[in-house]
Design a protein around this motif. Structure first.
Motif, PDB file in Angstrom:
ATOM      1  N   UNK A 108       0.831  -1.207   0.000  1.00 54.56           N
ATOM      2  CA  UNK A 108       0.000   0.000   0.000  1.00 54.56           C
ATOM      3  C   UNK A 108       0.865   1.257   0.000  1.00 54.56           C
ATOM      4  N   UNK A 109       1.961   1.231   0.756  1.00 52.72           N
ATOM      5  CA  UNK A 109       2.850   2.390   0.812  1.00 52.72           C
ATOM      6  C   UNK A 109       3.486   2.655  -0.546  1.00 52.72           C
ATOM      7  N   UNK A 110       3.934   1.606  -1.210  1.00 49.49           N
ATOM      8  CA  UNK A 110       4.545   1.783  -2.521  1.00 49.49           C
ATOM      9  C   UNK A 110       3.537   2.344  -3.517  1.00 49.49           C
ATOM     10  N   UNK A 111       2.290   1.910  -3.441  1.00 49.98           N
ATOM     11  CA  UNK A 111       1.272   2.416  -4.357  1.00 49.98           C
ATOM     12  C   UNK A 111       0.996   3.895  -4.089  1.00 49.98           C
ATOM     13  N   UNK A 112       1.025   4.314  -2.828  1.00 51.61           N
ATOM     14  CA  UNK A 112       0.826   5.739  -2.523  1.00 51.61           C
ATOM     15  C   UNK A 112       1.965   6.574  -3.110  1.00 51.61           C
ATOM     16  N   UNK A 113       3.207   6.066  -2.981  1.00 50.49           N
ATOM     17  CA  UNK A 113       4.343   6.791  -3.545  1.00 50.49           C
ATOM     18  C   UNK A 113       4.216   6.864  -5.062  1.00 50.49           C
ATOM     19  N   UNK A 114       3.811   5.742  -5.688  1.00 54.59           N
ATOM     20  CA  UNK A 114       3.650   5.730  -7.158  1.00 54.59           C
ATOM     21  C   UNK A 114       2.606   6.749  -7.601  1.00 54.59           C
ATOM     22  N   UNK A 115       1.458   6.786  -6.897  1.00 49.89           N
ATOM     23  CA  UNK A 115       0.393   7.708  -7.272  1.00 49.89           C
ATOM     24  C   UNK A 115       0.826   9.155  -7.078  1.00 49.89           C
ATOM     25  N   UNK A 140       1.330  12.063  -9.977  1.00 49.83           N
ATOM     26  CA  UNK A 140       0.682  13.371  -9.874  1.00 49.83           C
ATOM     27  C   UNK A 140       1.679  14.504 -10.126  1.00 49.83           C
ATOM     28  N   UNK A 141       2.944  14.252  -9.776  1.00 50.52           N
ATOM     29  CA  UNK A 141       3.988  15.250  -9.997  1.00 50.52           C
ATOM     30  C   UNK A 141       4.710  15.057 -11.325  1.00 50.52           C
TER      31      UNK A 141
END
Length: 439
Positions: A121-128, A132-133
């Motif tokens: 889940x943490x890796x997916x948040x970083x990817x998203x 976005x940037x």
């Protein structure tokens, strides 16, 4: 087992920072937060909470402080708060560090499947956030501890079926370590060998507080391993070889019975290692050369008020407890690593001369071998709750620019007992006969 400071992702999240097309760059130097976490440096983390100009960095330091202090509920809450703020500001470093911290709490809690799920889940948040940037996310080091996170996340969580009071016998045994480029081989003696049962099969283990996870030889496991596991860098120096992960039906250590435990398996280790994932489930223990005494919940305990804390990598899969000891009248922080065969090790800051004495050139280090290092051995007096004891201290030059560091090894159990309270996180030294009087 010696902890390894692993490379961590460093990403600038400051306003106005130059944009790049990728956030896969990995640096060898850790962030200030992860560096303090790896050193168990509560003071540095508290200073960051006061002096950092970025609110997310303050939250990162708060979450890491709770992890160092082994405050599982507090670390969960602080990590979640940090993640929420980092998401609001697309702070990539915050999402990486606090996501890893949140997952690592579950390693301390003994739940590797939850650790794997939260890491995904943490890796997916970083990817998203990176997307976005306008960035592309590649491999993030802290989220590559095992090859298949999904397989681990799908395993049932280990469960403590039985615990209670009792005495677990310890005995002296030898471990044969292989030579390597940096270490000499030979036979290393330990007073902290014990017996462990896995699915009814008895095996000899080294009680190793320097190992976060239990690692055994393939012969100890009846069912085949399930998947590739963690690298053996903490056991075999710089080795990038991986262990495998097995999940037997039961593991028993004295009065403790764990169903469906997750254990690492490797034919490369010099001895079976019983790690903190099992030892901490005993609750309150008093360890000495006479045995490991498990104290019943609610029973009388030593009057120990000194905190036990930890040094860890971000993932939580490499953790070593720390405690305060008084050496020659001075209060010092010490790493507790019973996988190290020495009694007490002192590492002086870089550039500081060794004290007078006969210089040795090979120091018995532990399961990694005999490390080639110039050192001077002498007797040092350490305070216990009920008196004092003399330990042989090996002094060498360390790698820190300003701090003197100490390691309390398994050899100390020949002369002192160590009380560890994994419920309220306390740790103290006691006299050698303390385990007998605790019966």
């Amino acid at each position: 087992m010696r902890p390894l400071l692993l490379a961590l992702l460093l990403v600038s999240s400051c306003a106005g920072a130059a944009e790049t097309t990728s956030v896969t760059q990995i640096f060898n130097d850790p962030t200030p937060v992860s560096q303090a976490l790896a050193q168990g440096d509560v003071a540095a983390l508290r200073q960051l909470q006061v002096n950092a100009t970025n609110t997310v960095v303050k939250k990162m330091a708060r979450a890491a402080e709770r992890r160092v202090l082994l405050d599982v509920p507090g670390a969960r809450e602080a990590s979640d708060e940090c993640i929420q703020m980092a998401q609001q500001t697309t702070h990539l470093a915050g999402l990486t560090v606090c996501g890893a911290l949140r997952a690592g709490v579950e390693v301390v809690a003994g739940d590797l499947p939850a650790w794997a799920r939260l890491s995904m889940q943490a890796r997916e948040r970083v990817r998203a956030a990176a997307e976005k940037r306008g960035k592309t996310l590649g491999n993030v080091d802290v989220f590559t501890r095992i090859p298949d996170y999904a397989a681990m996340a799908g395993r049932p969580a280990p469960k403590v079926d039985s615990s209670g009071q009792g005495r677990i016998a310890l005995h002296t045994g030898t471990v044969t370590v292989a030579s390597s480029q940096d270490h000499d081989g030979g036979r290393v003696a330990y007073p902290n060998m014990a017996q462990l049962q896995i699915d009814g099969k008895t095996l000899e283990v080294l009680v190793d507080t320097g190992s976060a996870l239990t690692i055994v030889h393939p012969a100890a496991i009846t069912a085949p391993p399930l998947m590739e596991g963690f690298t053996l860098s903490g056991v075999l120096g710089d080795s990038q070889q991986r262990s495998r992960i097995a999940q037997p039906q039961t593991l028993q250590f004295g009065p403790l019975i764990i169903s469906q435990p997750l254990v690492s398996v490797s034919e490369r280790i010099p001895a079976n290692l019983l790690g903190l994932d099992v030892l901490s489930r005993l609750g309150r223990v008093l360890i000495g050369k006479d045995g490991l005494q498990v104290l019943a919940e609610g029973s009388a305990a030593p009057a120990c008020d000194a905190p036990m804390f930890s040094a860890a990598d971000l993932s939580g899969t490499q953790t070593v407890p720390r405690l305060f000891i008084t050496v020659d009248g001075k209060r010092q922080e010490a790493m507790l690593d019973t996988g190290n065969s020495g009694e007490l090790m002192e590492a002086l800051p870089i550039g500081v001369a060794l004290p007078p004495g006969s210089v040795q050139h090979s120091v018995v280090q532990g399961v990694q071998g005999q490390q080639r290092r110039a050192s001077v051995a002498r007797e040092a007096v350490v305070q216990t709750l009920d008196g004092s004891a003399e330990l042989q201290m090996s002094t060498s030059t360390g790698n820190h620019p300003s701090k003197t560091r100490y390691v309390l090894g398994g050899g100390s159990l020949r002369k002192v007992s160590i009380y560890l309270d994994f419920i309220t996180n306390k740790a103290c030294l006691m006299s050698l006969g303390a385990t007998q009087s605790a019966h």
